[in-house]
Enzyme design. Structure first.
Site, PDB file in Angstrom:
ATOM      1  N   GLY A  12      64.672  14.413 -26.118  1.00  0.00           N
ATOM      2  CA  GLY A  12      65.931  14.778 -25.470  1.00  0.00           C
ATOM      3  C   GLY A  12      66.823  15.538 -26.442  1.00  0.00           C
ATOM      4  N   ARG A  15      70.000  18.777 -25.269  1.00  0.00           N
ATOM      5  CA  ARG A  15      71.395  18.734 -24.798  1.00  0.00           C
ATOM      6  C   ARG A  15      72.123  17.555 -25.421  1.00  0.00           C
ATOM      7  NH1 ARG A  15      72.145  17.113 -19.625  1.00  0.00           N
ATOM      8  NH2 ARG A  15      69.994  16.665 -19.045  1.00  0.00           N
ATOM      9  N   VAL A  64      58.847  11.689 -21.709  1.00  0.00           N
ATOM     10  CA  VAL A  64      58.571  10.549 -22.598  1.00  0.00           C
ATOM     11  C   VAL A  64      58.048   9.330 -21.830  1.00  0.00           C
ATOM     12  CG1 VAL A  64      60.195  11.239 -24.426  1.00  0.00           C
ATOM     13  CG2 VAL A  64      60.983   9.727 -22.571  1.00  0.00           C
ATOM     14  N   ASN A  90      65.856   9.614 -28.551  1.00  0.00           N
ATOM     15  CA  ASN A  90      67.194   9.835 -27.983  1.00  0.00           C
ATOM     16  C   ASN A  90      67.170  10.060 -26.475  1.00  0.00           C
ATOM     17  OD1 ASN A  90      70.113  11.086 -28.081  1.00  0.00           O
ATOM     18  ND2 ASN A  90      68.791  12.666 -27.189  1.00  0.00           N
ATOM     19  N   SER A 142      72.637   1.699 -27.078  1.00  0.00           N
ATOM     20  CA  SER A 142      73.976   1.896 -26.507  1.00  0.00           C
ATOM     21  C   SER A 142      74.794   0.629 -26.676  1.00  0.00           C
ATOM     22  CB  SER A 142      73.860   2.202 -25.012  1.00  0.00           C
ATOM     23  OG  SER A 142      75.127   2.105 -24.391  1.00  0.00           O
ATOM     24  N   TYR A 155      70.119   0.098 -17.030  1.00  0.00           N
ATOM     25  CA  TYR A 155      70.414   0.774 -18.303  1.00  0.00           C
ATOM     26  C   TYR A 155      70.620  -0.255 -19.426  1.00  0.00           C
ATOM     27  CZ  TYR A 155      72.808   4.152 -21.398  1.00  0.00           C
ATOM     28  OH  TYR A 155      73.186   4.963 -22.445  1.00  0.00           O
ATOM     29  N   ALA A 157      69.516  -3.322 -19.566  1.00  0.00           N
ATOM     30  CA  ALA A 157      68.246  -3.995 -19.873  1.00  0.00           C
ATOM     31  C   ALA A 157      67.370  -3.107 -20.757  1.00  0.00           C
ATOM     32  CB  ALA A 157      67.514  -4.346 -18.577  1.00  0.00           C
ATOM     33  N   ILE A 188      80.703   8.556 -25.443  1.00  0.00           N
ATOM     34  CA  ILE A 188      80.569   9.862 -26.106  1.00  0.00           C
ATOM     35  C   ILE A 188      80.648  10.984 -25.066  1.00  0.00           C
ATOM     36  CG2 ILE A 188      79.104  11.250 -27.645  1.00  0.00           C
ATOM     37  CD1 ILE A 188      79.919   8.565 -28.933  1.00  0.00           C
TER      38      ILE A 188
HETATM   39  P1  NDP Z   1      72.430  13.909 -21.808  1.00  0.00           P
HETATM   40  O1  NDP Z   1      72.305  13.573 -20.368  1.00  0.00           O
HETATM   41  O2  NDP Z   1      73.519  14.827 -22.251  1.00  0.00           O
HETATM   42  O3  NDP Z   1      71.025  14.468 -22.372  1.00  0.00           O
HETATM   43  C1  NDP Z   1      69.847  13.762 -22.105  1.00  0.00           C
HETATM   44  C2  NDP Z   1      68.680  14.396 -22.833  1.00  0.00           C
HETATM   45  O4  NDP Z   1      67.512  13.595 -22.595  1.00  0.00           O
HETATM   46  C3  NDP Z   1      68.357  15.791 -22.326  1.00  0.00           C
HETATM   47  O5  NDP Z   1      67.894  16.560 -23.405  1.00  0.00           O
HETATM   48  C4  NDP Z   1      67.219  15.537 -21.331  1.00  0.00           C
HETATM   49  O6  NDP Z   1      66.348  16.650 -21.135  1.00  0.00           O
HETATM   50  C5  NDP Z   1      66.473  14.428 -22.049  1.00  0.00           C
HETATM   51  N1  NDP Z   1      65.620  13.641 -21.169  1.00  0.00           N
HETATM   52  C6  NDP Z   1      65.978  12.925 -20.081  1.00  0.00           C
HETATM   53  N2  NDP Z   1      64.896  12.342 -19.541  1.00  0.00           N
HETATM   54  C7  NDP Z   1      63.822  12.682 -20.308  1.00  0.00           C
HETATM   55  C8  NDP Z   1      62.439  12.397 -20.255  1.00  0.00           C
HETATM   56  N3  NDP Z   1      61.910  11.631 -19.297  1.00  0.00           N
HETATM   57  N4  NDP Z   1      61.630  12.938 -21.215  1.00  0.00           N
HETATM   58  C9  NDP Z   1      62.149  13.721 -22.185  1.00  0.00           C
HETATM   59  N5  NDP Z   1      63.449  14.036 -22.273  1.00  0.00           N
HETATM   60  C10 NDP Z   1      64.283  13.517 -21.351  1.00  0.00           C
HETATM   61  O7  NDP Z   1      72.567  12.487 -22.549  1.00  0.00           O
HETATM   62  P2  NDP Z   1      73.408  12.071 -23.850  1.00  0.00           P
HETATM   63  O8  NDP Z   1      73.298  13.102 -24.887  1.00  0.00           O
HETATM   64  O9  NDP Z   1      74.725  11.591 -23.410  1.00  0.00           O
HETATM   65  O10 NDP Z   1      72.587  10.763 -24.285  1.00  0.00           O
HETATM   66  C11 NDP Z   1      71.590  10.785 -25.289  1.00  0.00           C
HETATM   67  C12 NDP Z   1      71.197   9.356 -25.596  1.00  0.00           C
HETATM   68  O11 NDP Z   1      72.337   8.626 -26.032  1.00  0.00           O
HETATM   69  C13 NDP Z   1      70.650   8.602 -24.380  1.00  0.00           C
HETATM   70  O12 NDP Z   1      69.606   7.749 -24.775  1.00  0.00           O
HETATM   71  C14 NDP Z   1      71.844   7.797 -23.920  1.00  0.00           C
HETATM   72  O13 NDP Z   1      71.464   6.645 -23.207  1.00  0.00           O
HETATM   73  C15 NDP Z   1      72.501   7.463 -25.247  1.00  0.00           C
HETATM   74  N6  NDP Z   1      73.908   7.116 -25.142  1.00  0.00           N
HETATM   75  C16 NDP Z   1      74.827   8.014 -24.659  1.00  0.00           C
HETATM   76  C17 NDP Z   1      76.162   7.648 -24.557  1.00  0.00           C
HETATM   77  C18 NDP Z   1      77.210   8.562 -24.048  1.00  0.00           C
HETATM   78  O14 NDP Z   1      78.372   8.087 -23.926  1.00  0.00           O
HETATM   79  N7  NDP Z   1      76.927   9.828 -23.771  1.00  0.00           N
HETATM   80  C19 NDP Z   1      76.601   6.294 -24.949  1.00  0.00           C
HETATM   81  C20 NDP Z   1      75.559   5.449 -25.446  1.00  0.00           C
HETATM   82  C21 NDP Z   1      74.249   5.859 -25.530  1.00  0.00           C
HETATM   83  P3  NDP Z   1      66.576  17.685 -19.888  1.00  0.00           P
HETATM   84  O15 NDP Z   1      67.725  18.572 -20.294  1.00  0.00           O
HETATM   85  O16 NDP Z   1      65.281  18.412 -19.762  1.00  0.00           O
HETATM   86  O17 NDP Z   1      66.913  16.838 -18.699  1.00  0.00           O
END
Ligand code: NDP
Length: 248
Positions: A12, A15, A64, A90, A142, A155, A157, A188
């Site tokens: 991930g 983005r 993933v 991530n 998280s 989420y 869990a 975030i």
């Molecule tokens: P975004 O939604 O901004 O980005 C998610 C990223 O994960 C994208 O690059 C997306 O790719 C990728 N992704 C999603 N599903 C898959 C998959 N099945 N296989 C591969 N890649 C995948 O999320 P955030 O940047 O906000 O979050 C990143 C991490 O941080 C996550 O694990 C989230 O749970 C955690 N987090 C975020 C918080 C927040 O407040 N934002 C707080 C706490 C934890 P694509 O663009 O192709 O969809």
């Protein structure tokens, strides 16, 4: 904190938090392999930003949650780049809803992506890290994995499961020179949190002692530390990046 000659995979990485983590590791000298699942435009933008800053990056698309595709992709990364020194798990999604109404499909999708996805990647990378007797794995969990949250049973869990997975892997892999740690972000500013209503945002902000949302750079700083030599004696730990929202 020099990562020259290191190869890092960021799931991930296209983005949000993953993008800024990828940019940070590349700025430290690593070659960064950026994974995404569906939005190739975002992945290309991230790679272009790294390359225009003089860094090294490549893209590898896979889901993933798909064990076979993940295994195959890591095989290809190893054959193209010779090794993997750093894995940042991530990739993550949300499918919120109250427990009584939650669809089985939404439970499965979140668990498969956020928890099994990290397991798939760790399994795919650990043999080669064990052989090279070094490696750094950082799992992005998280604050919700520690506190729980109404409307996020799936989420929470998955993220709490990631805590147990991190600690178990840290114990299993330590004798091979591999550290496994976690970063637990709070609230975030990314696409994931953009959809929240003003009312929900106000409520969350009122629970954050520092009074503001964090940005992806705050999380990237913690990841950068954990993959650096400065953290060589740190394993099975979590850095909470949450403005004081939860003090673990
Ligand atoms: P975004 O939604 O901004 O980005 C998610 C990223 O994960 C994208 O690059 C997306 O790719 C990728 N992704 C999603 N599903 C898959 C998959 N099945 N296989 C591969 N890649 C995948 O999320 P955030 O940047 O906000 O979050 C990143 C991490 O941080 C996550 O694990 C989230 O749970 C955690 N987090 C975020 C918080 C927040 O407040 N934002 C707080 C706490 C934890 P694509 O663009 O192709 O969809």
């Amino acid at each position: 904190m020099d990562l020259s000659d290191k190869v890092a995979v960021v799931t991930g990485g296209s983005r949000g938090i993953g993008r800024v983590v990828s940019q940070r590791l590349a700025a430290m000298g690593a070659t960064v392999i950026i994974n995404y699942v569906s939005r190739s435009d975002a992945a290309e933008e991230t790679v272009a930003s790294i390359q225009s800053a003089g860094g090294k990056a490549a893209i590898v698309q896979f889901d993933v949650a798909d064990a076979e595709a993940t295994q195959q992709s890591f095989k290809e990364i190893l054959s193209d780049h010779g090794k993997i020194d750093i894995l940042v798990n991530n990739a993550g999604i949300t499918r919120d809803g109250l427990l009584v109404k939650m669809k089985e499909g939404d439970w499965d999708l979140v668990l498969d992506t956020n928890l099994k996805g990290a397991f798939n990647c760790m399994k795919a990378v650990s043999r080669s890290m064990m052989k090279q007797r070094s490696g750094r794995i950082v799992n992005i969990t998280s604050v919700i994995g520690f506190t729980g949250n109404a409307g996020q049973a799936n989420y929470a869990a998955a993220k709490a499961g990631l805590v147990g997975l991190t600690r178990s892997a840290a114990r299993e892999l330590a004798t091979r020179g591999i550290t496994v740690n976690g970063v637990a972000p709070g609230y975030i500013d990314t696409d994931m949190t953009k959809g929240l209503s003003e009312e929900v945002t106000e409520k969350i902000l009122s629970e954050i002692p520092l009074g503001v949302m964090g940005d992806a750079g705050d999380v990237a700083g913690a990841v950068a530390y954990l993959v650096s030599d400065d953290a060589r004696y740190v394993t099975g730990q979590f850095i909470h990046v949450n403005g004081g929202m939860f003090m673990g």
